[in-house]
Design a protein around this motif. Sequence first.
Motif, short mmCIF file in Angstrom:
data_model
loop_
_atom_site.label_atom_id
_atom_site.label_comp_id
_atom_site.label_asym_id
_atom_site.label_seq_id
_atom_site.Cartn_x
_atom_site.Cartn_y
_atom_site.Cartn_z
N ARG A 1 0.85 -1.19 0.00
CA ARG A 1 0.00 0.00 0.00
C ARG A 1 0.88 1.24 0.00
O ARG A 1 2.04 1.19 0.36
CB ARG A 1 -0.90 0.01 1.24
N ARG A 2 0.34 2.34 -0.40
CA ARG A 2 1.09 3.58 -0.47
C ARG A 2 1.19 4.16 0.94
O ARG A 2 0.19 4.57 1.52
CB ARG A 2 0.36 4.58 -1.38
N PRO A 3 2.41 4.19 1.54
CA PRO A 3 2.54 4.67 2.91
C PRO A 3 2.34 6.17 2.99
O PRO A 3 2.50 6.89 2.03
CB PRO A 3 3.97 4.29 3.27
N ARG A 4 1.98 6.62 4.20
CA ARG A 4 1.80 8.06 4.41
C ARG A 4 3.11 8.80 4.12
O ARG A 4 3.11 9.85 3.53
CB ARG A 4 1.33 8.31 5.84
N ASN A 5 4.25 8.22 4.58
CA ASN A 5 5.55 8.82 4.32
C ASN A 5 6.20 8.02 3.21
O ASN A 5 6.61 6.87 3.41
CB ASN A 5 6.39 8.80 5.60
N LEU A 6 6.31 8.61 2.04
CA LEU A 6 6.77 7.87 0.87
C LEU A 6 8.22 7.45 0.99
O LEU A 6 8.59 6.34 0.62
CB LEU A 6 6.55 8.72 -0.38
N PHE B 1 13.35 17.75 6.13
CA PHE B 1 14.11 16.67 6.76
C PHE B 1 15.44 16.46 6.04
O PHE B 1 16.48 16.23 6.70
CB PHE B 1 13.33 15.36 6.76
N ARG B 2 15.44 16.54 4.72
CA ARG B 2 16.68 16.33 3.97
C ARG B 2 17.73 17.37 4.37
O ARG B 2 18.91 17.04 4.51
CB ARG B 2 16.40 16.40 2.47
N PHE B 3 17.32 18.62 4.58
CA PHE B 3 18.26 19.66 5.01
C PHE B 3 18.90 19.28 6.35
O PHE B 3 20.12 19.35 6.52
CB PHE B 3 17.52 21.00 5.12
N SER C 1 18.87 9.69 10.61
CA SER C 1 18.26 8.80 9.63
C SER C 1 17.18 7.95 10.27
O SER C 1 16.09 7.77 9.71
CB SER C 1 19.34 7.91 9.01
N HIS C 2 17.45 7.43 11.47
CA HIS C 2 16.48 6.57 12.12
C HIS C 2 15.29 7.35 12.68
O HIS C 2 14.20 6.81 12.80
CB HIS C 2 17.16 5.75 13.20
N LEU C 3 15.52 8.61 13.01
CA LEU C 3 14.38 9.45 13.40
C LEU C 3 13.44 9.62 12.21
O LEU C 3 12.22 9.54 12.34
CB LEU C 3 14.85 10.82 13.89
N GLY C 4 14.03 9.86 11.03
CA GLY C 4 13.23 10.00 9.83
C GLY C 4 12.45 11.30 9.79
O GLY C 4 12.50 12.11 10.71
N SER C 5 11.70 11.49 8.73
CA SER C 5 10.96 12.74 8.56
C SER C 5 9.81 12.88 9.54
O SER C 5 9.22 13.95 9.66
CB SER C 5 10.45 12.88 7.12
N ALA C 6 9.50 11.79 10.29
CA ALA C 6 8.50 11.93 11.35
C ALA C 6 9.00 12.86 12.45
O ALA C 6 8.21 13.33 13.27
CB ALA C 6 8.18 10.56 11.96
N ALA C 7 10.32 13.15 12.47
CA ALA C 7 10.87 14.08 13.45
C ALA C 7 10.44 15.52 13.17
O ALA C 7 10.48 16.37 14.06
CB ALA C 7 12.40 14.00 13.45
N ILE C 8 10.03 15.80 11.93
CA ILE C 8 9.56 17.14 11.60
C ILE C 8 8.15 17.29 12.19
O ILE C 8 7.24 16.54 11.83
CB ILE C 8 9.52 17.34 10.07
N PRO C 9 7.95 18.24 13.11
CA PRO C 9 6.67 18.30 13.85
C PRO C 9 5.43 18.27 12.98
O PRO C 9 4.47 17.56 13.28
CB PRO C 9 6.80 19.62 14.63
N ARG C 10 5.44 19.03 11.88
CA ARG C 10 4.20 19.11 11.10
C ARG C 10 3.92 17.84 10.30
O ARG C 10 2.87 17.73 9.66
CB ARG C 10 4.23 20.33 10.18
#
Length: 244
Positions: free
Chosen positions: A13-18, A155-157, A175-184
Amino acid sequence: MTNNADWPVSVPRRPRNLAQGLVEDVSERIRGGQIRPGEKLPTESELMRQFGVSRTVVREALSRLQAAGLVETHHGIGTYALEPSGGADFRVDPADLATVRDVLVLLELRICLESEAAGLAAMRRTDAQLADMRVALDEFRHSLGNAGDTITPDFRFHLLIAQATDNRYFADLMSHLGSAAIPRARINSARIADEDREQYLARVNREHEDIYDAISRQEPDAARAAMRTHLSNSRERLRRGQTR
């Protein structure tokens, strides 16, 4: 693994975070032996086509795989799988970041981690790494006016700064935190801060530029201060929102 051009996509399935979906897919293949050490991964263009994602998403995923020690990239040649380590990975499950309180706790960790990372990046970054940071910020700014994806370049920045420390453990943690670390990515930060989206993101963009400028000038104290200000501002905006 079979011919790279025909690499099957196993994510059902298409994940929320691609980017996370792509990271998980490739990680499972490497750890499961479907992709052998030394084997070349598909090109960015092939991954974009097969997973139906943008180049930005592919690059974030490859950066995170590289930071996790699962692949290595040789510029102009390609990306190759490495022998996976046997140790357990540090993970932050996005499902655990469901409330403002959860995000605030993670921001405390990031303030400590990323302030020092910014200082080290200012001392050790290469011209190529600085150029990659510029691309990420340009993508972020471009997305401001068209309601595009700002989470991935954001997140990439931050990940690029961690990589520029020349200390793999900073990059591993980010890397392990991932873009979920970005509050929004988890909550509506702009609404909580009582700002409209454009106003909120413009403020974030200015803070990013301050960090970039200090790293560009190779001023570690200024880079630490700019990063601490940026993340502390995020924390304080969320705290104020909680008290309303």
